[in-house]
Design an enzyme around this catalytic site. Structure first.
Site, mmCIF file in Angstrom:
data_model
loop_
_atom_site.group_PDB
_atom_site.id
_atom_site.type_symbol
_atom_site.label_atom_id
_atom_site.label_comp_id
_atom_site.label_asym_id
_atom_site.label_seq_id
_atom_site.Cartn_x
_atom_site.Cartn_y
_atom_site.Cartn_z
ATOM 1 N N CYS A 134 -6.982 2.085 -59.971
ATOM 2 C CA CYS A 134 -7.001 1.685 -61.380
ATOM 3 C C CYS A 134 -7.226 2.892 -62.288
ATOM 4 O O CYS A 134 -8.366 3.352 -62.456
ATOM 5 C CB CYS A 134 -8.085 0.638 -61.597
ATOM 6 S SG CYS A 134 -8.264 0.183 -63.320
ATOM 7 N N CYS A 137 -9.460 2.250 -65.298
ATOM 8 C CA CYS A 137 -10.899 2.152 -65.015
ATOM 9 C C CYS A 137 -11.485 3.541 -64.742
ATOM 10 O O CYS A 137 -12.574 3.850 -65.190
ATOM 11 C CB CYS A 137 -11.159 1.305 -63.774
ATOM 12 S SG CYS A 137 -10.192 -0.182 -63.654
ATOM 13 N N ASP A 138 -10.771 4.353 -63.974
ATOM 14 C CA ASP A 138 -11.373 5.571 -63.434
ATOM 15 C C ASP A 138 -10.798 6.872 -63.987
ATOM 16 O O ASP A 138 -11.338 7.945 -63.706
ATOM 17 C CB ASP A 138 -11.206 5.579 -61.898
ATOM 18 C CG ASP A 138 -11.860 4.356 -61.267
ATOM 19 O OD1 ASP A 138 -12.879 3.908 -61.809
ATOM 20 O OD2 ASP A 138 -11.343 3.855 -60.262
#
Ligand code: NDP
Length: 312
Positions: A134, A137-138
């Protein structure tokens, strides 16, 4: 035991749309959010193709809008993961977090799909230490660093383009000599100067001392000019597709070979009366937020019809 008229599992566009329609039909729906509130969409950067948002919309915003719309008409939204179901009884039995049991007349499954991994031992070894599925997200953790994205579809291109805005350099590792992504995404990737597309490359292993520091790739495996290539990277992002979150239901529901729940074509009807499947868990083809939302709508309409014929 709590009795629920219409239980919805999942909180992506399919689940929330089902909730909006079910609550407006007085089915008093209860929706369990599952492990990822807002669903898969919250792992993308921006939604540009959902009608009604001419300037695009941030995915968390869109899912929050849907959630509030469902709540406005009375949907009860609970955090919690469904861990077991029994569809052999009527009403159906549903277990939450292995502890609490509820019963439901109608169940709408909208559990979506999950990211696939390559299956390399080193991928597991470095999970959370440089391996991610992701970018949204990261990606933040890799600002001004070098990363690689695996895949040649729309997701991979979208993630590569997103990471290119944060990172110094992005490799896109593509196993075929071409990208499968839509023309507009291909163009975006190919025209971004800090993205280097490595066509016909496969990942052999990740390397690094306690965290990802590099990847060994093979170029044109099995061909006469096959050779190994090493790239120095700080992050490795998977974007090679998804598998449906249907394992929980396989004892009761017929599924396709890849695990997608089988429904009667064009409907959310499964082989169990009163159980409906909507969104990516039953859709190997389109997998779009708008198609998921549409199938959630159909599931709620069918649930209403089914409950009425049962006299509920
Ligand atoms: P896709 O199935 O479209 O693409 C998966 C990619 O991963 C392919 O390039 C495939 O290669 C590659 N791949 C699969 N397995 C491996 C492996 N073991 N090793 C290396 N590469 C591998 O998945 P996506 O998630 O990209 O897209 C799913 C659907 O969602 C599509 O319909 C897409 O259009 C849509 N989508 C739409 C978006 C939008 O409209 N904004 C955004 C994201 C997705 P190969 O080509 O060789 O099979």
């Amino acid at each position: 035991m709590e009795h629920i008229k219409c239980l919805i599992i999942g909180s992506g566009p399919a689940g929330y749309t089902a909730a909006i329609y079910a609550s407006r039909a007085n089915l008093n729906p209860v929706l369990y959010e599952g492990p990822q509130a807002g669903g898969q969409l919250t792992t993308t950067t921006e939604v540009e193709n959902f009608p009604g948002y001419p300037d695009g919309v941030e995915p968390f915003q869109m899912m929050d809008d849907m959630r509030r719309q469902a709540e406005r008409f009375g949907t009860i939204i609970r955090s919690g993961i469904v861990t077991k179901v029994d569809f052999s009884v009527s009403p159906k039995r549903i277990t939450i977090e292995d502890t609490e049991e509820v019963e439901a007349d109608a169940v709408i499954i909208a559990t979506g799909a999950a990211a696939k991994y390559l299956g390399l031992p080193s991928e597991r070894e470095y999970k959370g230490r440089g391996v991610s599925a992701c970018a949204t997200c990261d990606g933040f953790f890799y600002r001004k660093k070098t990363v690689a994205v695996v895949g040649g579809g729309d997701t991979a291109c979208e993630e590569a383009a997103y990471l290119a805005g944060l990172c110094q350099k992005v490799y896109l590792i593509v196993r075929k000599p071409y990208l499968r992504a839509s023309q507009i995404m291909q163009k975006r990737v190919l025209e971004t100067p800090n993205i280097e597309v490595l066509f016909e490359h496969n990942t052999l292993r990740l390397t690094g001392d306690g965290k990802v520091q590099g990847a060994d790739l093979v170029y044109r495996k099995g061909e006469t000019d096959e050779r190994e290539v090493h790239i120095d990277i700080d992050g490795f992002f998977l974007a090679i597709g998804h598998h449906p979150n249907s394992d929980l239901f396989k004892d009761y529901l017929e599924c396709e070979e890849q695990g997608y729940i089988k429904t009667i074509a064009g409907t959310p009807l499964t082989n169990v009366a009163g159980v409906f499947a909507a969104g990516d868990v039953a859709d190997p083809h389109y997998r779009q937020a708008i198609t998921a939302a549409a199938s959630g709508c159909k599931a709620a309409i069918e649930a209403d019809k089914w409950l009425k014929t049962k006299g509920e």
